[in-house]
Write a protein that holds these residues in place. Sequence first.
Motif, PDB file in Angstrom:
ATOM      1  N   LYS A  28       0.853  -1.202   0.000  1.00 30.72           N
ATOM      2  CA  LYS A  28       0.000   0.000   0.000  1.00 30.72           C
ATOM      3  C   LYS A  28       0.883   1.244   0.000  1.00 30.72           C
ATOM      4  O   LYS A  28       1.755   1.407   0.863  1.00 30.72           O
ATOM      5  CB  LYS A  28      -0.902  -0.009   1.226  1.00 30.72           C
ATOM      6  CG  LYS A  28      -1.947  -1.125   1.182  1.00 30.72           C
ATOM      7  CD  LYS A  28      -2.877  -1.061   2.372  1.00 30.72           C
ATOM      8  CE  LYS A  28      -4.015  -2.077   2.203  1.00 30.72           C
ATOM      9  NZ  LYS A  28      -4.975  -1.986   3.317  1.00 30.72           N
ATOM     10  N   ASP A  29       0.650   2.124  -0.951  1.00 34.18           N
ATOM     11  CA  ASP A  29       1.434   3.354  -1.031  1.00 34.18           C
ATOM     12  C   ASP A  29       0.720   4.382  -1.895  1.00 34.18           C
ATOM     13  O   ASP A  29      -0.312   4.090  -2.512  1.00 34.18           O
ATOM     14  CB  ASP A  29       2.841   3.073  -1.587  1.00 34.18           C
ATOM     15  CG  ASP A  29       2.794   2.172  -2.805  1.00 34.18           C
ATOM     16  OD1 ASP A  29       2.030   2.472  -3.741  1.00 34.18           O
ATOM     17  OD2 ASP A  29       3.497   1.138  -2.815  1.00 34.18           O
ATOM     18  N   GLY A  30       1.272   5.569  -1.941  1.00 31.90           N
ATOM     19  CA  GLY A  30       0.752   6.650  -2.761  1.00 31.90           C
ATOM     20  C   GLY A  30       1.761   7.778  -2.729  1.00 31.90           C
ATOM     21  O   GLY A  30       2.788   7.678  -2.046  1.00 31.90           O
ATOM     22  N   ARG A  31       1.484   8.840  -3.453  1.00 33.46           N
ATOM     23  CA  ARG A  31       2.423   9.966  -3.475  1.00 33.46           C
ATOM     24  C   ARG A  31       1.689  11.287  -3.262  1.00 33.46           C
ATOM     25  O   ARG A  31       0.576  11.479  -3.736  1.00 33.46           O
ATOM     26  CB  ARG A  31       3.177  10.004  -4.805  1.00 33.46           C
ATOM     27  CG  ARG A  31       4.214   8.898  -4.937  1.00 33.46           C
ATOM     28  CD  ARG A  31       4.885   8.923  -6.296  1.00 33.46           C
ATOM     29  NE  ARG A  31       3.910   8.706  -7.371  1.00 33.46           N
ATOM     30  CZ  ARG A  31       4.156   8.918  -8.660  1.00 33.46           C
ATOM     31  NH1 ARG A  31       5.327   9.380  -9.052  1.00 33.46           N
ATOM     32  NH2 ARG A  31       3.222   8.684  -9.567  1.00 33.46           N
TER      33      ARG A  31
ATOM     34  N   PHE B 252       2.537  26.603 -11.144  1.00 30.51           N
ATOM     35  CA  PHE B 252       2.641  25.750  -9.972  1.00 30.51           C
ATOM     36  C   PHE B 252       3.946  24.974 -10.157  1.00 30.51           C
ATOM     37  O   PHE B 252       4.053  24.145 -11.069  1.00 30.51           O
ATOM     38  CB  PHE B 252       1.473  24.778  -9.886  1.00 30.51           C
ATOM     39  CG  PHE B 252       0.147  25.420  -9.590  1.00 30.51           C
ATOM     40  CD1 PHE B 252      -0.141  25.918  -8.324  1.00 30.51           C
ATOM     41  CD2 PHE B 252      -0.831  25.511 -10.584  1.00 30.51           C
ATOM     42  CE1 PHE B 252      -1.376  26.502  -8.052  1.00 30.51           C
ATOM     43  CE2 PHE B 252      -2.063  26.088 -10.316  1.00 30.51           C
ATOM     44  CZ  PHE B 252      -2.340  26.589  -9.054  1.00 30.51           C
ATOM     45  N   THR B 253       4.933  25.276  -9.329  1.00 31.08           N
ATOM     46  CA  THR B 253       6.240  24.640  -9.467  1.00 31.08           C
ATOM     47  C   THR B 253       6.338  23.458  -8.523  1.00 31.08           C
ATOM     48  O   THR B 253       6.065  23.595  -7.317  1.00 31.08           O
ATOM     49  CB  THR B 253       7.357  25.651  -9.148  1.00 31.08           C
ATOM     50  OG1 THR B 253       7.182  26.785  -9.983  1.00 31.08           O
ATOM     51  CG2 THR B 253       8.732  25.044  -9.374  1.00 31.08           C
ATOM     52  N   LEU B 254       6.716  22.294  -9.037  1.00 28.47           N
ATOM     53  CA  LEU B 254       6.845  21.101  -8.200  1.00 28.47           C
ATOM     54  C   LEU B 254       8.045  21.264  -7.269  1.00 28.47           C
ATOM     55  O   LEU B 254       9.174  21.432  -7.727  1.00 28.47           O
ATOM     56  CB  LEU B 254       7.022  19.853  -9.079  1.00 28.47           C
ATOM     57  CG  LEU B 254       7.125  18.520  -8.327  1.00 28.47           C
ATOM     58  CD1 LEU B 254       5.878  18.233  -7.507  1.00 28.47           C
ATOM     59  CD2 LEU B 254       7.390  17.387  -9.315  1.00 28.47           C
ATOM     60  N   ARG B 255       7.771  21.253  -5.936  1.00 26.27           N
ATOM     61  CA  ARG B 255       8.872  21.382  -4.978  1.00 26.27           C
ATOM     62  C   ARG B 255       9.453  20.023  -4.631  1.00 26.27           C
ATOM     63  O   ARG B 255      10.654  19.815  -4.707  1.00 26.27           O
ATOM     64  CB  ARG B 255       8.402  22.079  -3.686  1.00 26.27           C
ATOM     65  CG  ARG B 255       9.560  22.417  -2.748  1.00 26.27           C
ATOM     66  CD  ARG B 255       9.100  22.929  -1.396  1.00 26.27           C
ATOM     67  NE  ARG B 255       8.527  21.869  -0.558  1.00 26.27           N
ATOM     68  CZ  ARG B 255       8.248  22.020   0.736  1.00 26.27           C
ATOM     69  NH1 ARG B 255       8.470  23.183   1.335  1.00 26.27           N
ATOM     70  NH2 ARG B 255       7.735  21.030   1.434  1.00 26.27           N
ATOM     71  N   ASN B 256       8.594  19.072  -4.237  1.00 26.04           N
ATOM     72  CA  ASN B 256       9.078  17.719  -3.905  1.00 26.04           C
ATOM     73  C   ASN B 256       7.901  16.762  -3.863  1.00 26.04           C
ATOM     74  O   ASN B 256       6.733  17.186  -3.937  1.00 26.04           O
ATOM     75  CB  ASN B 256       9.853  17.712  -2.576  1.00 26.04           C
ATOM     76  CG  ASN B 256       9.007  18.146  -1.393  1.00 26.04           C
ATOM     77  OD1 ASN B 256       8.333  19.168  -1.448  1.00 26.04           O
ATOM     78  ND2 ASN B 256       9.049  17.365  -0.320  1.00 26.04           N
ATOM     79  N   ILE B 257       8.223  15.503  -3.777  1.00 25.70           N
ATOM     80  CA  ILE B 257       7.211  14.438  -3.767  1.00 25.70           C
ATOM     81  C   ILE B 257       7.454  13.562  -2.545  1.00 25.70           C
ATOM     82  O   ILE B 257       8.582  13.141  -2.287  1.00 25.70           O
ATOM     83  CB  ILE B 257       7.303  13.563  -5.047  1.00 25.70           C
ATOM     84  CG1 ILE B 257       7.176  14.431  -6.308  1.00 25.70           C
ATOM     85  CG2 ILE B 257       6.229  12.469  -5.028  1.00 25.70           C
ATOM     86  CD1 ILE B 257       7.520  13.680  -7.596  1.00 25.70           C
ATOM     87  N   ILE B 258       6.387  13.306  -1.787  1.00 26.78           N
ATOM     88  CA  ILE B 258       6.453  12.440  -0.604  1.00 26.78           C
ATOM     89  C   ILE B 258       5.724  11.138  -0.928  1.00 26.78           C
ATOM     90  O   ILE B 258       4.548  11.149  -1.312  1.00 26.78           O
ATOM     91  CB  ILE B 258       5.760  13.116   0.605  1.00 26.78           C
ATOM     92  CG1 ILE B 258       6.443  14.439   0.968  1.00 26.78           C
ATOM     93  CG2 ILE B 258       5.705  12.151   1.795  1.00 26.78           C
ATOM     94  CD1 ILE B 258       7.834  14.318   1.505  1.00 26.78           C
ATOM     95  N   THR B 259       6.430  10.024  -0.784  1.00 24.44           N
ATOM     96  CA  THR B 259       5.796   8.715  -0.946  1.00 24.44           C
ATOM     97  C   THR B 259       5.342   8.223   0.427  1.00 24.44           C
ATOM     98  O   THR B 259       6.103   8.282   1.392  1.00 24.44           O
ATOM     99  CB  THR B 259       6.777   7.714  -1.578  1.00 24.44           C
ATOM    100  OG1 THR B 259       7.171   8.215  -2.865  1.00 24.44           O
ATOM    101  CG2 THR B 259       6.119   6.347  -1.754  1.00 24.44           C
ATOM    102  N   THR B 260       4.079   7.796   0.502  1.00 22.36           N
ATOM    103  CA  THR B 260       3.489   7.353   1.764  1.00 22.36           C
ATOM    104  C   THR B 260       3.397   5.832   1.814  1.00 22.36           C
ATOM    105  O   THR B 260       3.477   5.163   0.766  1.00 22.36           O
ATOM    106  CB  THR B 260       2.066   7.923   1.917  1.00 22.36           C
ATOM    107  OG1 THR B 260       1.259   7.430   0.828  1.00 22.36           O
ATOM    108  CG2 THR B 260       2.074   9.440   1.881  1.00 22.36           C
ATOM    109  N   ASP B 261       3.202   5.297   3.015  1.00 18.16           N
ATOM    110  CA  ASP B 261       2.983   3.850   3.131  1.00 18.16           C
ATOM    111  C   ASP B 261       1.513   3.531   3.384  1.00 18.16           C
ATOM    112  O   ASP B 261       1.172   2.487   3.926  1.00 18.16           O
ATOM    113  CB  ASP B 261       3.890   3.225   4.194  1.00 18.16           C
ATOM    114  CG  ASP B 261       3.695   3.851   5.563  1.00 18.16           C
ATOM    115  OD1 ASP B 261       2.793   4.705   5.701  1.00 18.16           O
ATOM    116  OD2 ASP B 261       4.438   3.490   6.494  1.00 18.16           O
ATOM    117  N   ILE B 262       0.656   4.481   3.000  1.00 14.43           N
ATOM    118  CA  ILE B 262      -0.783   4.207   2.940  1.00 14.43           C
ATOM    119  C   ILE B 262      -1.259   4.572   1.535  1.00 14.43           C
ATOM    120  O   ILE B 262      -0.622   5.366   0.841  1.00 14.43           O
ATOM    121  CB  ILE B 262      -1.580   5.049   3.965  1.00 14.43           C
ATOM    122  CG1 ILE B 262      -1.335   6.554   3.742  1.00 14.43           C
ATOM    123  CG2 ILE B 262      -1.249   4.630   5.388  1.00 14.43           C
ATOM    124  CD1 ILE B 262      -2.222   7.459   4.582  1.00 14.43           C
TER     125      ILE B 262
END
Length: 340
Positions: free
Chosen positions: A147-150, A161-171
């Motif tokens: 299970k994950d998502g971003r 809208f400038t992409l700063r960063n991406i967080i990958t989650t464990d849900i």
Amino acid sequence: MKTIKTLALTCAIAVGLVSCSDNDNNDSIIQNETKVLFTSNNADGNVNVYNVTNINSVMKSTLETSATAADGIYYDGSEDLIVQASRSTLGLEGYAGVSIMSSAINATVTASIMSGLNMSSPREVAVNGDFYVVADNADADGIDITKDGRLFIYTKSGSNFTLRNIITTDIKLWGITFIGNDLYAVADTTNELAVYSNFLNNTSTTTLTASKQIAIEGIVRTHGLTYDSMTDTMILTDIGDADSGTDGGFHVIENFNSKFNNTANGATLAVNQQTRVAGSNTVLGNPVDVAYDGSTKTVFIAEAKNGKILAFNNINTGGNITPVYSADLAAASAVYFYKE
Ligand SMILES: [Ca+2]
Ligand SMILES: [Ca+2]
Ligand SMILES: [Ca+2]
């Protein structure tokens, strides 16, 4: 007698500003306030805006966009900017200067602020200042069973809208909302609610575990959530079985902060601490997103399975309530409430 005098006095003060009705059905409009519900959908990607100032006399506007499917939606009143996550281009799109608050209109709009087309499956949008966070529910690691998502974090500046960063989650992700600097997220496919404390302090692209995660008793599969700081109320939707159009619901949690804080990490918030609305009268099947007007305790729902925008008030102890407002909107995906 006292009530009548107070009402008369209030009316006397209000005279000259707006009309004041003594035909009191509890929603006579004394203050000069405009309330609007912004909605998105996955059927045609247009933005439909409902003027809900008077829930008994709703006016709808349609803004035609070039997107053919869209999810999370937001309105920035200070910039008169409507933003939605396009599921056809896979980026954020902002439509500026529509002046939707001043009149009901039907128009074609062109995106004036856009992000890069970075995402795979954008869903809900949560905003904190100039930071726009989008939950992407595509499988993040290519392994179906994990299970994950971003979470895509964009910064709005000028026409970008400038992409700063991406967080990958464990849900798995869907609905997200900020309370202060903490980002709350539903753990999709479960009845759990997660929080990422001081979320925006995570400035690099990385993986992140929730600061705390609790179960919401009585919910089968939560999807949408919204928080009203004025009344300290959290509302979570329950889509139940995604294939069923009759098993949806939503839970209202008042005094949310103390209830959440008093529930230990990994523990369950008891159903008797919540108010559940569900049943055959509600038209709730897969309520995927929710918005709330705390001043009138009105809940707005994007009902995807049955293709509706729904509103509920007089919720009291919950149960099988008939919506106070219901309008067809095929593949309704997101709602955002705004007043000024
Ligand atoms: Ca995975
Ligand atoms: Ca369902
Ligand atoms: Ca929303």
